[in-house]
Design an enzyme around this catalytic site. Structure first.
Site, PDB file in Angstrom:
ATOM      1  CG  ASN A  37      47.216  53.193  52.442  1.00  0.00           C
ATOM      2  OD1 ASN A  37      47.154  52.998  53.656  1.00  0.00           O
ATOM      3  ND2 ASN A  37      46.200  53.677  51.761  1.00  0.00           N
TER       4      ASN A  37
ATOM      5  CB  THR B  63      36.133  29.393  39.476  1.00  0.00           C
ATOM      6  OG1 THR B  63      34.999  28.513  39.415  1.00  0.00           O
ATOM      7  CG2 THR B  63      37.195  28.927  38.501  1.00  0.00           C
TER       8      THR B  63
ATOM      9  CB  CYS C  98      40.556  52.531  48.728  1.00  0.00           C
ATOM     10  SG  CYS C  98      41.539  51.178  48.065  1.00  0.00           S
TER      11      CYS C  98
END
Length: 383
Positions: free
Chosen positions: A153, A239, A328
């Site tokens: 990256n 969920t 990040c």
């Protein structure tokens, strides 16, 4: 000049068609896909449709080989920790590289600290490439997993994944690759690559943030890393982010339909950008490999005796968004672990900037960036 965004390796804008596809699932078709009633079944069907799309996008044989996650970081964590815990009785040795995304490196650290795994970190050459011969030499009887990123990256280096996978297969070792940077630049084909596990993230190819996927070849056991319900065939509790998953599927469809045209445009812009940088500035280095071994959208350039923080601040004042490395790792004042691994001299490493292109960038924008950079460096030199 309008705002110029050159940080697509960090994230990409969500396509309008993706937003349109997601909207109904926030209000009209919002039911929990785990519910048994008809609205819930409709939501579940939408997720399975998206799963089929992502399976096709990755070249997987079966849709059930796709696990939806909250992004690339979770996919990497699930791959490494899930396999490690499932195969701990067979061995506790994992091989990775020095230039992996922090999601992989931190997962390895976690396994070392809490579960007594041993990790081998392969070195890379000046272009950020792993040596297949070193991989062969580091394999042990207790090696259970190899995790090497498909493309870096920061410096855009593309690893010889297929060759590395063949080494793993010869030794009957599972192989995972973080392929988060690949969609939108190259076609992914897990069957052709031969990988056992592969991670992607939707927001890297014009999909929404907060959703990703892990390909897990059928038959591979994973220990779930989240405790709760039986979602995702008991491999990822919680969920499912319904609207985001639908959006990811739509983004994959759009990406696949326009891949070659986008790639061609990115390559042309990248080569023009690199040429202009090397022509207009003295004492600069291109970090990473040349041409075919570099991601089409990646330009990582090092300015000798400059500070990347100062360069980026001044670029931002001129409405230009770029990065010093991984998003990040932003906020860290240390030299990137990737630049250290390729042996870049400190006086260059501290002045390294990553520009990452998108399909809407133009040659005129690049010309403006070059002009602005010349003004910035001239001014900073005079201070």
């Amino acid at each position: 000049m309008k705002n110029i965004y050159l940080d697509h390796a960090a994230t990409t804008p969500v396509a309008q068609k993706v937003i349109k596809a997601m909207k109904p699932f926030y209000q009209a078709d919002f039911a929990n896909p785990a519910s048994a009633h008809l609205p819930g079944q409709k939501s579940a069907a939408a997720i399975e449709d998206a799963r089929e799309i992502i399976a096709d996008f990755l070249g997987a044989e079966k849709a059930e080989e796709i696990i939806f996650t909250a992004g690339g970081t979770e996919a990497d964590n699930l791959a490494l920790k899930g396999v490690a815990m499932a195969k701990a009785e067979e061995g506790k040795h994992i091989i990775t590289s020095q230039i992996e995304h922090h999601a992989v490196l931190k997962s390895c650290e976690y396994l070392e600290k809490h579960f007594d795994f041993e990790i081998t970190y392969l070195s890379v050459d000046e272009n950020g490439l792993v040596d297949p011969e070193e991989l062969k030499a580091q394999i042990r009887e207790d090696t259970i997993l190899i995790s090497i990123m498909y493309a870096n990256n920061e410096i855009g280096s593309i690893q010889p994944i297929k060759e590395l996978v063949e080494i793993a297969q010869t030794n009957e070792i599972l192989f995972h690759t973080d392929a988060v940077q690949i969609p939108g630049q190259f076609k992914l084909d897990v069957k052709n690559l031969g990988v056992d596990l592969l991670s992607i993230s939707a927001h890297k190819f014009n999909g929404p943030k907060g959703v990703g996927a892990l390909f897990v070849k059928k038959g591979i056991e994973l220990v779930p890393q989240m405790s709760g319900g039986s979602q995702e065939r008991k491999r990822r509790a919680g969920t499912v982010n319904l609207a985001a998953v639908v959006g990811m599927g739509k983004a994959a469809t759009i990406t696949a339909s326009n891949l070659e045209n986008k790639k061609e445009k990115l390559l042309a812009l990248r080569e023009y950008f690199i040429s202009e940088l090397l022509t207009n500035f003295k004492d600069v280095k291109l970090n990473g490999p040349e041409a075919e071994l570099r991601l089409p959208a990646n330009i990582n350039i090092a300015f000798k005796n400059f500070n990347s923080e100062s360069l980026l601040f001044n670029l931002s004042l001129n409405k230009i968004a770029a990065a010093a490395g991984s998003a990040c790792a932003s906020g860290s004042l240390n030299v990137s672990h990737v630049l250290e691994a390729i042996g870049l001299e400190k006086d260059y490493a501290q002045g390294s900037i990553r520009f990452s292109l998108g399909q809407n960038n133009t040659k005129a924008e690049i010309d403006y960036v070059i002009k602005t950079l010349k003004e910035i460096t001239t001014r900073l030199e005079s201070l």
